[in-house]
Design an enzyme around this catalytic site. Structure first.
Site, PDB file in Angstrom:
ATOM      1  N   GLU A   1      10.442  18.147 -24.698  1.00  0.00           N
ATOM      2  CA  GLU A   1       9.711  18.667 -23.578  1.00  0.00           C
ATOM      3  C   GLU A   1      10.125  19.662 -22.792  1.00  0.00           C
ATOM      4  O   GLU A   1       9.460  20.732 -22.431  1.00  0.00           O
ATOM      5  CB  GLU A   1       9.735  17.302 -22.327  1.00  0.00           C
ATOM      6  CG  GLU A   1       9.342  15.833 -23.034  1.00  0.00           C
ATOM      7  CD  GLU A   1       7.688  15.708 -22.835  1.00  0.00           C
ATOM      8  OE1 GLU A   1       7.078  16.614 -22.524  1.00  0.00           O
ATOM      9  OE2 GLU A   1       7.261  14.530 -23.341  1.00  0.00           O
TER      10      GLU A   1
ATOM     11  N   LYS B   1       7.784  23.250 -14.530  1.00  0.00           N
ATOM     12  CA  LYS B   1       7.068  22.299 -14.471  1.00  0.00           C
ATOM     13  C   LYS B   1       6.654  22.361 -12.917  1.00  0.00           C
ATOM     14  O   LYS B   1       5.511  21.986 -12.489  1.00  0.00           O
ATOM     15  CB  LYS B   1       7.923  20.519 -14.688  1.00  0.00           C
ATOM     16  CG  LYS B   1       7.126  19.516 -14.042  1.00  0.00           C
ATOM     17  CD  LYS B   1       6.754  18.855 -15.214  1.00  0.00           C
ATOM     18  CE  LYS B   1       5.980  17.716 -14.550  1.00  0.00           C
ATOM     19  NZ  LYS B   1       5.862  16.234 -15.235  1.00  0.00           N
TER      20      LYS B   1
ATOM     21  N   ARG C   1       0.562  -1.250  -0.021  1.00  0.00           N
ATOM     22  CA  ARG C   1      -0.147  -0.208  -0.022  1.00  0.00           C
ATOM     23  C   ARG C   1       0.850   1.101  -0.046  1.00  0.00           C
ATOM     24  O   ARG C   1       0.511   2.370   0.578  1.00  0.00           O
ATOM     25  CB  ARG C   1      -0.938   0.023   1.093  1.00  0.00           C
ATOM     26  CG  ARG C   1      -1.861  -0.997   1.198  1.00  0.00           C
ATOM     27  CD  ARG C   1      -3.248  -0.740   2.005  1.00  0.00           C
ATOM     28  NE  ARG C   1      -4.123  -1.809   2.027  1.00  0.00           N
ATOM     29  CZ  ARG C   1      -4.001  -2.914   2.867  1.00  0.00           C
ATOM     30  NH1 ARG C   1      -3.030  -2.899   3.942  1.00  0.00           N
ATOM     31  NH2 ARG C   1      -5.018  -3.810   3.060  1.00  0.00           N
TER      32      ARG C   1
ATOM     33  N   ASN D   1       0.428  18.633 -21.421  1.00  0.00           N
ATOM     34  CA  ASN D   1      -0.150  17.637 -22.510  1.00  0.00           C
ATOM     35  C   ASN D   1       0.092  18.311 -23.837  1.00  0.00           C
ATOM     36  O   ASN D   1      -0.139  17.786 -24.946  1.00  0.00           O
ATOM     37  CB  ASN D   1      -1.280  16.910 -22.358  1.00  0.00           C
ATOM     38  CG  ASN D   1      -1.464  16.373 -21.231  1.00  0.00           C
ATOM     39  OD1 ASN D   1      -0.573  15.692 -20.566  1.00  0.00           O
ATOM     40  ND2 ASN D   1      -2.858  16.206 -20.533  1.00  0.00           N
TER      41      ASN D   1
ATOM     42  N   HIS E   1       0.917  16.582 -26.908  1.00  0.00           N
ATOM     43  CA  HIS E   1       0.634  14.958 -26.547  1.00  0.00           C
ATOM     44  C   HIS E   1      -0.552  14.293 -27.450  1.00  0.00           C
ATOM     45  O   HIS E   1      -0.663  13.228 -27.398  1.00  0.00           O
ATOM     46  CB  HIS E   1       0.616  14.856 -25.267  1.00  0.00           C
ATOM     47  CG  HIS E   1       1.995  14.840 -24.533  1.00  0.00           C
ATOM     48  ND1 HIS E   1       2.981  16.023 -24.663  1.00  0.00           N
ATOM     49  CD2 HIS E   1       3.003  13.892 -23.897  1.00  0.00           C
ATOM     50  CE1 HIS E   1       4.079  15.848 -23.938  1.00  0.00           C
ATOM     51  NE2 HIS E   1       4.119  14.488 -23.589  1.00  0.00           N
TER      52      HIS E   1
ATOM     53  N   GLU F   1      -3.967  16.978 -11.874  1.00  0.00           N
ATOM     54  CA  GLU F   1      -4.479  17.428 -13.012  1.00  0.00           C
ATOM     55  C   GLU F   1      -6.007  17.319 -13.208  1.00  0.00           C
ATOM     56  O   GLU F   1      -6.660  16.844 -13.889  1.00  0.00           O
ATOM     57  CB  GLU F   1      -4.071  16.265 -14.112  1.00  0.00           C
ATOM     58  CG  GLU F   1      -3.927  16.837 -15.467  1.00  0.00           C
ATOM     59  CD  GLU F   1      -3.477  15.784 -16.449  1.00  0.00           C
ATOM     60  OE1 GLU F   1      -2.093  15.483 -16.376  1.00  0.00           O
ATOM     61  OE2 GLU F   1      -4.149  15.670 -17.590  1.00  0.00           O
TER      62      GLU F   1
ATOM     63  N   HIS G   1       9.518   9.277 -28.143  1.00  0.00           N
ATOM     64  CA  HIS G   1       8.332  10.048 -27.560  1.00  0.00           C
ATOM     65  C   HIS G   1       8.489  11.269 -27.739  1.00  0.00           C
ATOM     66  O   HIS G   1       7.517  11.876 -28.336  1.00  0.00           O
ATOM     67  CB  HIS G   1       8.155   9.873 -25.840  1.00  0.00           C
ATOM     68  CG  HIS G   1       7.280  10.588 -25.332  1.00  0.00           C
ATOM     69  ND1 HIS G   1       6.074  10.323 -25.478  1.00  0.00           N
ATOM     70  CD2 HIS G   1       7.385  11.555 -24.320  1.00  0.00           C
ATOM     71  CE1 HIS G   1       5.270  11.238 -24.639  1.00  0.00           C
ATOM     72  NE2 HIS G   1       6.132  12.041 -24.284  1.00  0.00           N
TER      73      HIS G   1
ATOM     74  N   LYS H   1       3.608  11.515 -11.129  1.00  0.00           N
ATOM     75  CA  LYS H   1       2.591  10.706 -12.155  1.00  0.00           C
ATOM     76  C   LYS H   1       3.395   9.349 -12.421  1.00  0.00           C
ATOM     77  O   LYS H   1       4.778   9.339 -12.772  1.00  0.00           O
ATOM     78  CB  LYS H   1       2.564  11.297 -13.480  1.00  0.00           C
ATOM     79  CG  LYS H   1       1.298  12.253 -13.577  1.00  0.00           C
ATOM     80  CD  LYS H   1       0.926  12.449 -15.038  1.00  0.00           C
ATOM     81  CE  LYS H   1      -0.114  13.469 -15.112  1.00  0.00           C
ATOM     82  NZ  LYS H   1      -0.298  13.877 -16.563  1.00  0.00           N
TER      83      LYS H   1
ATOM     84  N   HIS I   1       0.760  11.382 -29.140  1.00  0.00           N
ATOM     85  CA  HIS I   1       0.443  10.114 -28.848  1.00  0.00           C
ATOM     86  C   HIS I   1      -0.164   9.480 -29.687  1.00  0.00           C
ATOM     87  O   HIS I   1       0.225   7.990 -29.895  1.00  0.00           O
ATOM     88  CB  HIS I   1      -0.414  10.080 -27.474  1.00  0.00           C
ATOM     89  CG  HIS I   1       0.156  10.117 -26.243  1.00  0.00           C
ATOM     90  ND1 HIS I   1      -0.395  10.260 -25.015  1.00  0.00           N
ATOM     91  CD2 HIS I   1       1.576  10.089 -25.859  1.00  0.00           C
ATOM     92  CE1 HIS I   1       0.447  10.412 -24.078  1.00  0.00           C
ATOM     93  NE2 HIS I   1       1.584  10.247 -24.662  1.00  0.00           N
TER      94      HIS I   1
ATOM     95  N   ARG J   1      -2.787  21.544 -14.761  1.00  0.00           N
ATOM     96  CA  ARG J   1      -1.752  20.511 -15.314  1.00  0.00           C
ATOM     97  C   ARG J   1      -1.867  19.897 -16.813  1.00  0.00           C
ATOM     98  O   ARG J   1      -0.791  19.485 -17.317  1.00  0.00           O
ATOM     99  CB  ARG J   1      -1.421  19.598 -14.375  1.00  0.00           C
ATOM    100  CG  ARG J   1      -0.690  18.404 -14.499  1.00  0.00           C
ATOM    101  CD  ARG J   1      -0.083  17.819 -13.217  1.00  0.00           C
ATOM    102  NE  ARG J   1       0.928  16.924 -13.792  1.00  0.00           N
ATOM    103  CZ  ARG J   1       1.684  15.734 -12.854  1.00  0.00           C
ATOM    104  NH1 ARG J   1       1.173  15.992 -11.545  1.00  0.00           N
ATOM    105  NH2 ARG J   1       2.656  15.157 -13.106  1.00  0.00           N
TER     106      ARG J   1
HETATM  107  N1  GLY Z   1       4.207  14.583 -17.966  1.00  0.00           N
HETATM  108  C1  GLY Z   1       3.217  15.496 -18.082  1.00  0.00           C
HETATM  109  C2  GLY Z   1       2.600  15.734 -16.363  1.00  0.00           C
HETATM  110  O1  GLY Z   1       3.433  15.532 -15.554  1.00  0.00           O
HETATM  111  O2  GLY Z   1       1.581  16.056 -16.179  1.00  0.00           O
END
Ligand code: GLY
Length: 376
Positions: free
Chosen positions: A194, A236, A130, A254, A257, A246, A273, A152, A261, A250
Protein backbone atom coordinates in the site's frame (compact mmCIF):
# COMPACT_ATOMS: atom_id res chain seq x y z
CA UNK A 1 11.11 12.05 17.86
CA UNK A 2 7.32 12.11 17.57
CA UNK A 3 5.74 13.79 14.56
CA UNK A 4 2.18 14.78 13.76
CA UNK A 5 0.09 15.13 10.63
CA UNK A 6 -3.26 16.91 10.92
CA UNK A 7 -6.16 15.69 8.78
CA UNK A 8 -8.94 18.02 7.66
CA UNK A 9 -12.52 16.96 6.96
CA UNK A 10 -14.80 19.31 5.02
CA UNK A 11 -12.01 21.90 5.25
CA UNK A 12 -11.98 21.84 9.07
CA UNK A 13 -9.30 20.26 11.31
CA UNK A 14 -10.65 16.81 12.19
CA UNK A 15 -7.99 14.61 13.76
CA UNK A 16 -4.23 14.17 13.99
CA UNK A 17 -2.05 11.25 13.05
CA UNK A 18 0.68 10.94 15.68
CA UNK A 19 3.84 9.01 14.73
CA UNK A 20 5.73 7.76 17.79
CA UNK A 21 7.96 4.86 18.85
CA UNK A 22 6.06 3.75 21.98
CA UNK A 23 2.67 3.81 23.72
CA UNK A 24 3.94 6.24 26.35
CA UNK A 25 2.38 9.35 24.78
CA UNK A 26 -1.06 7.81 24.30
CA UNK A 27 -2.51 8.89 27.66
CA UNK A 28 -1.26 12.46 27.20
CA UNK A 29 -2.72 12.61 23.69
CA UNK A 30 -6.13 11.50 24.96
CA UNK A 31 -6.01 13.95 27.85
CA UNK A 32 -5.15 16.68 25.36
CA UNK A 33 -8.16 15.72 23.23
CA UNK A 34 -10.71 15.52 26.03
CA UNK A 35 -9.16 17.79 28.63
CA UNK A 36 -10.20 21.21 27.30
CA UNK A 37 -12.21 23.50 29.64
CA UNK A 38 -15.40 23.12 27.60
CA UNK A 39 -15.09 19.34 27.57
CA UNK A 40 -16.17 16.88 30.17
CA UNK A 41 -12.70 15.47 30.64
CA UNK A 42 -11.75 11.85 30.60
CA UNK A 43 -12.45 11.21 34.29
CA UNK A 44 -16.13 10.70 33.61
CA UNK A 45 -15.64 8.50 30.54
CA UNK A 46 -15.03 4.81 30.03
CA UNK A 47 -12.69 3.49 27.35
CA UNK A 48 -13.21 0.12 25.71
CA UNK A 49 -10.10 -1.26 24.00
CA UNK A 50 -11.16 -3.46 21.10
CA UNK A 51 -8.42 -5.74 19.84
CA UNK A 52 -7.77 -9.25 18.54
CA UNK A 53 -6.29 -12.26 20.29
CA UNK A 54 -2.81 -11.82 18.74
CA UNK A 55 -2.43 -8.10 19.40
CA UNK A 56 -3.96 -8.48 22.85
CA UNK A 57 -1.17 -10.89 23.78
CA UNK A 58 1.47 -8.46 22.53
CA UNK A 59 0.21 -5.03 23.54
CA UNK A 60 -3.20 -5.29 25.26
CA UNK A 61 -1.74 -5.14 28.78
CA UNK A 62 0.65 -2.27 28.03
CA UNK A 63 -2.07 -0.13 26.48
CA UNK A 64 -4.55 -0.88 29.25
CA UNK A 65 -1.89 0.12 31.81
CA UNK A 66 -1.31 3.44 30.02
CA UNK A 67 -5.01 4.25 30.18
CA UNK A 68 -5.79 3.14 33.75
CA UNK A 69 -6.10 6.18 35.95
CA UNK A 70 -6.82 8.74 33.22
CA UNK A 71 -10.47 7.75 32.75
CA UNK A 72 -13.35 6.31 34.79
CA UNK A 73 -12.83 2.69 33.73
CA UNK A 74 -10.94 0.76 31.06
CA UNK A 75 -12.45 -2.43 29.67
CA UNK A 76 -11.14 -4.64 26.89
CA UNK A 77 -12.76 -6.85 24.30
CA UNK A 78 -10.57 -9.20 22.23
CA UNK A 79 -11.97 -11.24 19.35
CA UNK A 80 -10.14 -14.01 17.48
CA UNK A 81 -7.58 -12.80 14.90
CA UNK A 82 -8.16 -13.14 11.18
CA UNK A 83 -10.08 -11.68 8.24
CA UNK A 84 -12.76 -14.35 8.71
CA UNK A 85 -13.81 -12.54 11.90
CA UNK A 86 -14.36 -9.22 10.13
CA UNK A 87 -18.10 -9.75 9.99
CA UNK A 88 -21.44 -8.81 11.50
CA UNK A 89 -21.22 -11.61 14.10
CA UNK A 90 -18.17 -9.92 15.62
CA UNK A 91 -19.95 -6.55 15.47
CA UNK A 92 -22.90 -8.08 17.33
CA UNK A 93 -20.60 -9.60 19.97
CA UNK A 94 -18.97 -6.20 20.54
CA UNK A 95 -22.40 -4.50 20.87
CA UNK A 96 -23.36 -7.11 23.47
CA UNK A 97 -20.15 -6.47 25.41
CA UNK A 98 -20.61 -2.69 25.30
CA UNK A 99 -24.19 -2.97 26.55
CA UNK A 100 -23.08 -5.31 29.34
CA UNK A 101 -20.39 -2.80 30.35
CA UNK A 102 -22.90 0.08 30.15
CA UNK A 103 -20.94 2.16 27.67
CA UNK A 104 -22.87 5.29 26.82
CA UNK A 105 -22.58 7.96 24.16
CA UNK A 106 -19.75 9.91 25.79
CA UNK A 107 -17.55 6.84 26.24
CA UNK A 108 -14.99 5.83 23.66
CA UNK A 109 -13.67 2.87 21.75
CA UNK A 110 -9.99 2.37 21.06
CA UNK A 111 -9.13 0.08 18.15
CA UNK A 112 -5.82 -1.61 18.89
CA UNK A 113 -4.65 -3.77 15.99
CA UNK A 114 -4.52 -4.14 12.23
CA UNK A 115 -7.04 -3.40 9.52
CA UNK A 116 -9.60 -5.98 10.66
CA UNK A 117 -9.70 -4.53 14.19
CA UNK A 118 -9.72 -0.91 12.97
CA UNK A 119 -12.44 -1.38 10.34
CA UNK A 120 -14.67 -3.47 12.61
CA UNK A 121 -14.28 -1.22 15.66
CA UNK A 122 -14.86 1.85 13.50
CA UNK A 123 -18.10 0.37 12.24
CA UNK A 124 -19.23 -0.37 15.80
CA UNK A 125 -18.31 3.21 16.76
CA UNK A 126 -20.34 4.52 13.81
CA UNK A 127 -23.46 2.59 14.78
CA UNK A 128 -23.50 1.91 18.54
CA UNK A 129 -25.95 4.41 20.07
CA UNK A 130 -25.95 6.10 16.64
CA UNK A 131 -22.26 6.86 16.96
CA UNK A 132 -19.62 7.21 19.67
CA UNK A 133 -16.00 8.45 19.50
CA UNK A 134 -13.21 6.13 18.53
CA UNK A 135 -9.43 6.20 18.46
CA UNK A 136 -7.32 4.28 15.98
CA UNK A 137 -4.15 2.67 17.35
CA UNK A 138 -2.96 0.73 14.29
CA UNK A 139 -0.27 -1.90 14.87
CA UNK A 140 0.37 -3.21 11.34
CA UNK A 141 1.99 -1.44 8.40
CA UNK A 142 -1.16 -1.92 6.34
CA UNK A 143 -3.31 -0.24 8.97
CA UNK A 144 -0.77 2.52 9.63
CA UNK A 145 -0.33 3.49 6.02
CA UNK A 146 -3.87 3.00 4.80
CA UNK A 147 -6.87 1.62 6.66
CA UNK A 148 -6.67 3.70 9.86
CA UNK A 149 -6.78 6.97 7.90
CA UNK A 150 -9.73 8.48 6.11
CA UNK A 151 -12.71 7.14 8.04
CA UNK A 152 -13.66 4.09 5.99
CA UNK A 153 -15.06 1.50 8.38
CA UNK A 154 -16.94 -1.73 7.79
CA UNK A 155 -17.00 -5.49 7.60
CA UNK A 156 -17.09 -8.21 4.95
CA UNK A 157 -20.42 -9.77 4.04
CA UNK A 158 -21.32 -12.88 2.07
CA UNK A 159 -17.76 -13.27 0.73
CA UNK A 160 -17.54 -9.62 -0.39
CA UNK A 161 -14.93 -7.42 1.24
CA UNK A 162 -16.08 -4.28 3.07
CA UNK A 163 -19.60 -4.70 1.74
CA UNK A 164 -21.29 -3.21 4.82
CA UNK A 165 -19.86 -0.07 6.37
CA UNK A 166 -19.93 3.62 7.12
CA UNK A 167 -17.70 6.66 6.99
CA UNK A 168 -16.73 7.49 10.55
CA UNK A 169 -13.75 9.70 11.33
CA UNK A 170 -11.56 8.70 14.30
CA UNK A 171 -10.73 11.36 16.91
CA UNK A 172 -7.05 10.43 16.75
CA UNK A 173 -4.76 8.01 14.93
CA UNK A 174 -1.93 7.06 17.28
CA UNK A 175 0.87 5.04 15.70
CA UNK A 176 3.54 3.33 17.75
CA UNK A 177 5.94 2.39 14.96
CA UNK A 178 7.82 0.08 17.29
CA UNK A 179 4.93 -2.38 16.76
CA UNK A 180 6.25 -2.97 13.23
CA UNK A 181 9.12 -4.96 14.78
CA UNK A 182 6.80 -7.79 15.82
CA UNK A 183 5.14 -8.24 12.42
CA UNK A 184 6.15 -11.32 10.49
CA UNK A 185 7.77 -10.65 7.11
CA UNK A 186 4.67 -11.53 5.15
CA UNK A 187 2.49 -9.07 7.07
CA UNK A 188 5.12 -6.36 6.92
CA UNK A 189 5.63 -6.58 3.17
CA UNK A 190 1.90 -6.96 2.58
CA UNK A 191 1.49 -3.53 4.18
CA UNK A 192 4.36 -2.22 2.11
CA UNK A 193 2.32 -2.84 -1.06
CA UNK A 194 0.00 0.00 0.00
CA UNK A 195 2.99 2.30 0.55
CA UNK A 196 4.25 1.49 -2.95
CA UNK A 197 0.72 2.14 -4.23
CA UNK A 198 0.78 5.65 -2.75
CA UNK A 199 4.04 6.40 -4.58
CA UNK A 200 2.77 5.00 -7.86
CA UNK A 201 -0.55 6.85 -7.88
CA UNK A 202 0.43 10.27 -6.57
CA UNK A 203 4.09 10.74 -5.71
CA UNK A 204 6.89 9.74 -8.06
CA UNK A 205 9.42 11.19 -5.60
CA UNK A 206 8.15 8.85 -2.86
CA UNK A 207 8.40 5.93 -5.32
CA UNK A 208 12.08 6.79 -6.04
CA UNK A 209 12.75 7.30 -2.33
CA UNK A 210 11.37 3.82 -1.57
CA UNK A 211 13.72 2.28 -4.11
CA UNK A 212 16.70 4.24 -2.78
CA UNK A 213 15.89 3.19 0.80
CA UNK A 214 15.06 -0.41 -0.04
CA UNK A 215 17.66 -1.98 2.26
CA UNK A 216 16.78 0.19 5.26
CA UNK A 217 13.07 -0.50 4.73
CA UNK A 218 13.65 -4.25 4.49
CA UNK A 219 15.78 -4.04 7.67
CA UNK A 220 12.97 -2.03 9.34
CA UNK A 221 15.24 0.87 10.30
CA UNK A 222 13.02 2.86 12.72
CA UNK A 223 13.95 6.34 11.40
CA UNK A 224 13.47 5.28 7.78
CA UNK A 225 10.11 3.65 8.58
CA UNK A 226 8.93 6.81 10.32
CA UNK A 227 9.89 8.94 7.31
CA UNK A 228 8.30 6.40 4.96
CA UNK A 229 5.02 6.49 6.91
CA UNK A 230 5.00 10.27 7.11
CA UNK A 231 5.45 10.50 3.33
CA UNK A 232 2.98 7.72 2.58
CA UNK A 233 0.32 9.08 4.95
CA UNK A 234 0.75 12.53 3.38
CA UNK A 235 -0.35 11.05 0.04
CA UNK A 236 -3.37 9.49 1.69
CA UNK A 237 -4.12 12.74 3.56
CA UNK A 238 -4.10 14.76 0.35
CA UNK A 239 -6.48 12.37 -1.38
CA UNK A 240 -9.00 11.87 1.45
CA UNK A 241 -9.10 15.56 2.35
CA UNK A 242 -10.21 16.42 -1.19
CA UNK A 243 -12.70 13.59 -1.52
CA UNK A 244 -13.58 12.13 1.90
CA UNK A 245 -16.54 10.01 0.77
CA UNK A 246 -15.15 8.72 -2.53
CA UNK A 247 -17.23 10.68 -4.98
CA UNK A 248 -14.30 10.71 -7.41
CA UNK A 249 -10.59 11.12 -6.76
CA UNK A 250 -10.46 8.89 -3.66
CA UNK A 251 -11.11 5.94 -5.98
CA UNK A 252 -7.47 6.37 -7.11
CA UNK A 253 -6.58 4.64 -3.84
CA UNK A 254 -8.16 1.51 -5.31
CA UNK A 255 -5.19 1.13 -7.67
CA UNK A 256 -4.36 -2.57 -7.76
CA UNK A 257 -7.51 -3.46 -5.84
CA UNK A 258 -9.85 -4.20 -8.75
CA UNK A 259 -8.13 -7.36 -9.95
CA UNK A 260 -6.42 -7.70 -6.54
CA UNK A 261 -9.72 -8.20 -4.68
CA UNK A 262 -10.80 -10.78 -7.27
CA UNK A 263 -7.59 -12.78 -6.74
CA UNK A 264 -8.00 -12.45 -2.97
CA UNK A 265 -11.52 -13.85 -3.18
CA UNK A 266 -10.59 -16.56 -5.71
CA UNK A 267 -7.79 -17.73 -3.41
CA UNK A 268 -10.24 -17.77 -0.49
CA UNK A 269 -8.25 -15.14 1.39
CA UNK A 270 -5.22 -17.45 1.61
CA UNK A 271 -3.00 -14.69 0.16
CA UNK A 272 -2.40 -11.51 2.17
CA UNK A 273 -4.29 -8.40 1.06
CA UNK A 274 -1.09 -6.55 0.07
CA UNK A 275 0.13 -9.53 -1.97
CA UNK A 276 -3.08 -9.33 -3.98
CA UNK A 277 -2.72 -5.55 -4.30
CA UNK A 278 0.78 -6.07 -5.73
CA UNK A 279 -0.62 -8.56 -8.28
CA UNK A 280 -3.46 -6.17 -9.13
CA UNK A 281 -0.99 -3.28 -9.46
CA UNK A 282 1.12 -5.29 -11.93
CA UNK A 283 -2.03 -6.09 -13.93
CA UNK A 284 -3.14 -2.42 -13.97
CA UNK A 285 0.38 -1.28 -14.94
CA UNK A 286 0.31 -3.87 -17.76
CA UNK A 287 -2.94 -2.38 -19.14
CA UNK A 288 -1.37 1.08 -18.82
CA UNK A 289 1.61 -0.10 -20.89
CA UNK A 290 -0.59 -1.72 -23.52
CA UNK A 291 -2.47 1.57 -23.85
CA UNK A 292 0.85 3.43 -24.35
CA UNK A 293 0.41 5.32 -21.11
CA UNK A 294 3.54 3.73 -19.59
CA UNK A 295 6.59 2.76 -21.64
CA UNK A 296 7.65 -0.89 -21.73
CA UNK A 297 10.66 -0.01 -19.53
CA UNK A 298 8.43 1.69 -16.97
CA UNK A 299 6.06 -1.28 -16.88
CA UNK A 300 8.87 -3.76 -16.25
CA UNK A 301 10.41 -1.46 -13.65
CA UNK A 302 7.11 -1.13 -11.74
CA UNK A 303 6.56 -4.87 -11.93
CA UNK A 304 10.05 -5.84 -10.83
CA UNK A 305 10.18 -3.29 -7.99
CA UNK A 306 7.77 -5.45 -6.00
CA UNK A 307 10.23 -8.36 -6.00
CA UNK A 308 12.89 -7.01 -3.57
CA UNK A 309 10.04 -6.16 -1.22
CA UNK A 310 9.06 -9.83 -1.28
CA UNK A 311 5.76 -9.25 -3.02
CA UNK A 312 4.45 -11.54 -5.78
CA UNK A 313 4.24 -10.45 -9.41
CA UNK A 314 2.59 -13.66 -10.60
CA UNK A 315 0.23 -16.22 -9.14
CA UNK A 316 -0.23 -19.94 -9.77
CA UNK A 317 -3.41 -21.95 -10.12
CA UNK A 318 -5.96 -19.37 -11.11
CA UNK A 319 -8.72 -19.56 -13.69
CA UNK A 320 -8.44 -16.24 -15.61
CA UNK A 321 -12.09 -16.34 -16.74
CA UNK A 322 -13.22 -16.77 -13.15
CA UNK A 323 -10.97 -13.91 -11.99
CA UNK A 324 -12.55 -11.76 -14.72
CA UNK A 325 -16.02 -12.70 -13.48
CA UNK A 326 -15.08 -11.89 -9.89
CA UNK A 327 -13.50 -8.60 -10.98
CA UNK A 328 -16.77 -7.62 -12.61
CA UNK A 329 -18.82 -8.57 -9.56
CA UNK A 330 -16.71 -6.40 -7.25
CA UNK A 331 -18.50 -3.43 -5.70
CA UNK A 332 -16.27 -1.01 -7.63
CA UNK A 333 -18.67 -1.43 -10.58
CA UNK A 334 -20.91 1.57 -11.25
CA UNK A 335 -23.78 1.22 -13.75
CA UNK A 336 -22.37 -2.11 -14.89
CA UNK A 337 -18.97 -0.56 -15.73
CA UNK A 338 -15.77 -1.15 -13.77
CA UNK A 339 -13.89 1.95 -12.65
CA UNK A 340 -10.29 0.99 -13.28
CA UNK A 341 -7.26 2.87 -11.98
CA UNK A 342 -4.49 3.12 -14.56
CA UNK A 343 -1.10 4.83 -14.51
CA UNK A 344 -0.59 7.80 -16.80
CA UNK A 345 2.98 7.86 -15.55
CA UNK A 346 4.77 6.79 -12.38
CA UNK A 347 3.33 9.08 -9.71
CA UNK A 348 0.13 9.90 -11.60
CA UNK A 349 -2.90 7.62 -11.71
CA UNK A 350 -6.17 8.21 -13.56
CA UNK A 351 -9.64 6.68 -13.39
CA UNK A 352 -10.88 4.91 -16.50
CA UNK A 353 -14.26 3.39 -17.28
CA UNK A 354 -13.39 2.04 -20.72
CA UNK A 355 -11.24 -1.00 -19.90
CA UNK A 356 -12.60 -3.96 -21.87
CA UNK A 357 -13.01 -7.58 -20.78
CA UNK A 358 -10.25 -8.56 -23.21
CA UNK A 359 -7.82 -6.05 -21.70
CA UNK A 360 -8.61 -7.34 -18.22
CA UNK A 361 -8.20 -10.94 -19.37
CA UNK A 362 -4.84 -10.15 -21.01
CA UNK A 363 -3.69 -8.51 -17.77
CA UNK A 364 -4.82 -11.52 -15.72
CA UNK A 365 -2.92 -13.81 -18.09
CA UNK A 366 0.15 -11.59 -17.60
CA UNK A 367 0.13 -12.23 -13.83
CA UNK A 368 -0.87 -15.89 -14.20
CA UNK A 369 2.18 -18.07 -13.60
CA UNK A 370 1.52 -21.20 -15.64
CA UNK A 371 3.49 -24.39 -16.27
CA UNK A 372 4.49 -23.00 -19.68
CA UNK A 373 6.31 -20.10 -17.94
CA UNK A 374 8.14 -22.60 -15.76
CA UNK A 375 9.39 -24.53 -18.80
CA UNK A 376 10.15 -21.49 -20.98
N1 GLY B 1 -8.13 2.14 1.35
C1 GLY B 1 -8.71 2.97 0.37
C2 GLY B 1 -9.37 4.19 0.92
O1 GLY B 1 -9.19 4.51 2.07
O2 GLY B 1 -10.09 4.84 0.20
Amino acid sequence: MSERLPIMYNKKPCYDIVFTQSFRELAGELQGLYGGPEQQGLESRKICIVTDSTVDGLYGGQVQEQLEGICRKVVKYAFPSGEEHKNLDTVKDIYTFLIRENLDRKDLLLALGGGVVGDTTGYVAATYLRGIDFIQVPTTLLAQTDSSIGGKTGVDFDGYKNMVGAFKMPRLVYMNLDTLRTLDDRQFFSGFAEVMKHGLIRDGILYQWLIENMYEICDRDPDVLQEMLLRSCTVKKNVVEKDPTEQGERALLNFGHTIGHAVEKYKNFQLCHGECVALGAVAAAYISWKRDMLSMEEYYEVRDMFVPFRLPISVEDIDPQEILRLTKSDKKMASGQITFVLLKKIGKAVLDRTVTDQEILDAINEIHFSDEDAHA
